[in-house]
Design a protein around this motif. Structure first.
Motif, PDB file in Angstrom:
ATOM      1  N   ARG A   1      48.743  31.297  44.441  1.00 25.85           N
ATOM      2  CA  ARG A   1      47.868  30.279  43.865  1.00 25.85           C
ATOM      3  C   ARG A   1      46.425  30.489  44.312  1.00 25.85           C
ATOM      4  O   ARG A   1      46.151  31.169  45.307  1.00 25.85           O
ATOM      5  N   LEU A   2      45.532  29.883  43.573  1.00 29.55           N
ATOM      6  CA  LEU A   2      44.123  29.833  43.945  1.00 29.55           C
ATOM      7  C   LEU A   2      43.871  28.577  44.771  1.00 29.55           C
ATOM      8  O   LEU A   2      44.414  27.510  44.481  1.00 29.55           O
ATOM      9  N   LEU A   3      43.057  28.718  45.798  1.00 29.29           N
ATOM     10  CA  LEU A   3      42.635  27.578  46.599  1.00 29.29           C
ATOM     11  C   LEU A   3      41.115  27.458  46.553  1.00 29.29           C
ATOM     12  O   LEU A   3      40.410  28.455  46.377  1.00 29.29           O
TER      13      LEU A   3
ATOM     14  N   ARG B   1      36.359  42.433  38.359  1.00 33.37           N
ATOM     15  CA  ARG B   1      36.504  41.962  36.975  1.00 33.37           C
ATOM     16  C   ARG B   1      37.682  41.009  36.805  1.00 33.37           C
ATOM     17  O   ARG B   1      37.573  40.006  36.082  1.00 33.37           O
ATOM     18  N   TYR B   2      38.802  41.303  37.444  1.00 33.01           N
ATOM     19  CA  TYR B   2      39.988  40.463  37.266  1.00 33.01           C
ATOM     20  C   TYR B   2      39.707  39.022  37.688  1.00 33.01           C
ATOM     21  O   TYR B   2      39.970  38.072  36.928  1.00 33.01           O
TER      22      TYR B   2
ATOM     23  N   LEU C   1      38.548  33.257  36.586  1.00 28.67           N
ATOM     24  CA  LEU C   1      37.812  32.010  36.808  1.00 28.67           C
ATOM     25  C   LEU C   1      37.079  31.557  35.556  1.00 28.67           C
ATOM     26  O   LEU C   1      37.052  30.350  35.248  1.00 28.67           O
ATOM     27  N   ILE C   2      36.500  32.507  34.837  1.00 26.00           N
ATOM     28  CA  ILE C   2      35.815  32.143  33.593  1.00 26.00           C
ATOM     29  C   ILE C   2      36.781  31.460  32.641  1.00 26.00           C
ATOM     30  O   ILE C   2      36.459  30.441  32.006  1.00 26.00           O
ATOM     31  N   SER C   3      37.994  32.000  32.517  1.00 26.31           N
ATOM     32  CA  SER C   3      38.978  31.413  31.599  1.00 26.31           C
ATOM     33  C   SER C   3      39.403  30.023  32.057  1.00 26.31           C
ATOM     34  O   SER C   3      39.610  29.125  31.225  1.00 26.31           O
ATOM     35  N   ILE C   4      39.534  29.813  33.363  1.00 29.86           N
ATOM     36  CA  ILE C   4      39.921  28.505  33.882  1.00 29.86           C
ATOM     37  C   ILE C   4      38.844  27.464  33.579  1.00 29.86           C
ATOM     38  O   ILE C   4      39.127  26.355  33.086  1.00 29.86           O
ATOM     39  N   PHE C   5      37.585  27.812  33.853  1.00 29.78           N
ATOM     40  CA  PHE C   5      36.498  26.854  33.627  1.00 29.78           C
ATOM     41  C   PHE C   5      36.251  26.619  32.137  1.00 29.78           C
ATOM     42  O   PHE C   5      35.978  25.496  31.695  1.00 29.78           O
TER      43      PHE C   5
END
Length: 303
Positions: free
Chosen positions: A165-167, A202-203, A208-212
């Motif tokens: 997961r991302l924190l 890049r990954y 993050l771009i897609s999440i925001f």
């Protein structure tokens, strides 16, 4: 030139000093054994054994040759063992590329597998971003990569190795660092965010771009960096907040608070093993076989 069979025959007779017992050890009859000794002496042009009806003795030349014959036989055994170990992947060498973040997760497991199951294999490690790993794999200077799944190319194979997961990583004095509740993506609106490089990382940048974008949230990207530890160093210095893989919490900074973030995908961060399909290094394929039983994600996919 003498043969290994001739050397074995001579050493066995020299140790037994008795042709019948030597033949029994070699599981052969006495006449062929005597013939092997005769051929060896003819090849060397010296007498190695003095034989009578009652005894067998080594000549001075035989005693000198016995030491060398044993050495040659040991070397031949080592050569056979070395060839078999390389062929099975138990020995040889393998070059592994890894990202800085993977050094705190899958890399340790992979090295433990190699150390335990392949103690004779030499491992060379190279810290590289995924893009550089793929280039090195393509030019065959790297056997295996631990990279993010932006993997392309008809000659590449990949296998999922981990998901996490991302924190949120925040300076301890940041208003959002207080409390135990998970953050929402909307909490990042207008916040200074340390962002990943669109080239070297890049990954993570695209993730993050897609999440925001999906949440219609616009942070302020204050800096672009390629390595997780560099981002955390700036968070620790109060330069902004960041989103990092959970394994980054193993890098202990005194002024960073980590908080979970509510995301539609609970474990969006992926890590892959990547290699060339035509790589014929036995050590690589042995490592992949041994690692398959330990890494959490199984199965290979064509890239």
């Amino acid at each position: 030139m003498f043969t290994l069979m001739q050397l074995t025959s001579f050493v066995t007779v020299a140790e037994e000093l008795h042709f019948t017992r030597a033949a029994e050890r070699l599981k052969m009859t006495q006449p062929p054994l005597s013939r092997q000794i005769q051929l060896l002496e003819t090849e060397l042009r010296v007498q190695l054994l003095e034989r009578t009806n009652r005894s067998v003795r080594l000549t001075p030349a035989g005693r000198a040759f016995l030491t060398e014959a044993r050495r040659i036989l040991r070397q031949s055994e080592h050569a056979v063992l070395a060839a078999r170990q390389v062929a099975t992947g138990e020995a040889g060498s393998i070059a592994i590329g890894f990202t800085a973040a993977s050094a705190h997760s899958v890399l340790g497991t992979l090295l433990e597998v190699a150390r335990t199951a392949m103690p004779g294999a030499a491992i060379t490690l190279r810290e590289m971003v995924t893009r550089d790993q793929l280039a090195a794999i393509a030019e065959k200077s790297l056997d295996l990569g631990l990279g993010r799944p932006s993997v392309t190319g008809p000659d590449l194979r990949s296998r999922p190795a981990a998901r996490e997961r991302l924190l949120a990583a925040l300076p301890t004095g940041h208003p959002l660092a207080a409390g135990d509740e998970p953050l929402k993506v909307a909490d990042f609106e207008g916040q200074d965010l340390l962002m990943y490089s669109p080239i070297e990382a890049r990954y993570f940048n695209e993730l993050l771009i897609s999440i925001f974008r999906a949440a219609h949230v616009t942070p302020v990207f204050s800096q672009y960096l390629s390595q997780v530890h560099s981002i955390l160093a700036l968070v620790n210095g109060g330069w902004g907040m960041a989103l990092v893989p959970e394994t980054a919490t193993r890098l202990r900074y005194p002024r960073i608070a980590f908080k979970p973030v509510e995301l539609t995908t609970p474990q969006p961060v992926e890590l892959n093993l990547v290699w060339r399909e035509d790589n014929d290094n036995p050590a690589l394929h042995a490592l992949l076989r041994h690692a398959a039983a330990l890494l959490p994600a199984q199965g290979a996919s064509q890239c």
